[in-house]
Design a protein around this motif. Structure first.
Motif, PDB file in Angstrom:
ATOM      1  N   ILE A  73       4.791 -90.120  20.749  1.00 43.42           N
ATOM      2  CA  ILE A  73       4.511 -90.431  22.151  1.00 43.42           C
ATOM      3  C   ILE A  73       4.128 -89.139  22.865  1.00 43.42           C
ATOM      4  O   ILE A  73       4.849 -88.151  22.796  1.00 43.42           O
ATOM      5  CB  ILE A  73       5.730 -91.087  22.828  1.00 43.42           C
ATOM      6  N   ARG A  94      12.502 -94.249  30.985  1.00 41.59           N
ATOM      7  CA  ARG A  94      12.769 -95.375  30.085  1.00 41.59           C
ATOM      8  C   ARG A  94      11.612 -96.378  30.133  1.00 41.59           C
ATOM      9  O   ARG A  94      11.136 -96.853  29.101  1.00 41.59           O
ATOM     10  CB  ARG A  94      14.080 -96.063  30.447  1.00 41.59           C
ATOM     11  N   LEU A  97       8.600 -94.994  28.260  1.00 40.14           N
ATOM     12  CA  LEU A  97       8.802 -95.019  26.801  1.00 40.14           C
ATOM     13  C   LEU A  97       8.752 -96.435  26.244  1.00 40.14           C
ATOM     14  O   LEU A  97       8.171 -96.667  25.184  1.00 40.14           O
ATOM     15  CB  LEU A  97      10.120 -94.333  26.445  1.00 40.14           C
ATOM     16  N   GLN A  98       9.329 -97.389  26.956  1.00 40.93           N
ATOM     17  CA  GLN A  98       9.262 -98.771  26.496  1.00 40.93           C
ATOM     18  C   GLN A  98       7.825 -99.262  26.508  1.00 40.93           C
ATOM     19  O   GLN A  98       7.398 -99.978  25.600  1.00 40.93           O
ATOM     20  CB  GLN A  98      10.136 -99.676  27.366  1.00 40.93           C
ATOM     21  N   ARG A 100       5.336 -97.588  25.855  1.00 40.55           N
ATOM     22  CA  ARG A 100       4.643 -96.953  24.731  1.00 40.55           C
ATOM     23  C   ARG A 100       5.151 -97.430  23.387  1.00 40.55           C
ATOM     24  O   ARG A 100       4.744 -96.945  22.342  1.00 40.55           O
ATOM     25  CB  ARG A 100       4.817 -95.428  24.794  1.00 40.55           C
ATOM     26  N   ALA A 102       8.565 -97.601  22.371  1.00 39.27           N
ATOM     27  CA  ALA A 102       9.868 -97.114  21.901  1.00 39.27           C
ATOM     28  C   ALA A 102      10.870 -98.266  21.956  1.00 39.27           C
ATOM     29  O   ALA A 102      10.978 -98.949  22.971  1.00 39.27           O
ATOM     30  CB  ALA A 102      10.355 -95.962  22.775  1.00 39.27           C
ATOM     31  N   LEU A 107      16.745 -96.079  23.607  1.00 39.87           N
ATOM     32  CA  LEU A 107      16.689 -95.595  24.974  1.00 39.87           C
ATOM     33  C   LEU A 107      18.012 -95.747  25.716  1.00 39.87           C
ATOM     34  O   LEU A 107      18.054 -95.961  26.910  1.00 39.87           O
ATOM     35  CB  LEU A 107      15.591 -96.335  25.733  1.00 39.87           C
TER      36      LEU A 107
END
Length: 110
Positions: A73, A94, A97-98, A100, A102, A107
């Motif tokens: 990422i 968070r 990232l989610q 993307r 993850a 997380l």
């Protein structure tokens, strides 16, 4: 230039078109001095360090899918500014990232 040669359909942890557009917008403003010096034997000549970084970034972007790993990422400087200025920095990061890919289990806030 490296991003332009990524294989179609490769799973990435960032939007390659956004990174390419940002890279083009900043082209010609790369730092000189030690940041652009040659890095023989693979990257001799002017801009060697920049070419070396592009190669290493490509490895970090492309190899995870070869090994069945989650994609690398990338978070841009603009995204960092947005995240760090958010009222809830942890939730902001968070959500990015989610978005993307993850897994939520990765997380957990400590």
């Amino acid at each position: 230039m490296t991003l332009e040669h990524y294989p179609a359909g490769v799973k990435l942890g960032f939007d390659a078109s956004q990174w390419l557009a940002r890279s083009r917008a900043l082209s010609g403003r790369e730092r000189g001095g030690g940041f652009g010096k040659p890095k023989p034997p693979l990257f001799p000549g002017d801009g060697g360090r920049h070419r070396q970084r592009a190669f290493r970034d490509a490895l970090a972007d492309l190899l995870p899918s070869v090994h069945g790993w989650l994609p690398t990422i990338r978070i841009s400087d603009i995204e960092v500014t947005t995240i760090t200025s958010a009222p809830d920095v942890v939730s902001s990061l968070r959500a990015l990232l989610q978005g993307r890919g993850a897994p939520a289990s990765y997380l957990v806030a400590e």
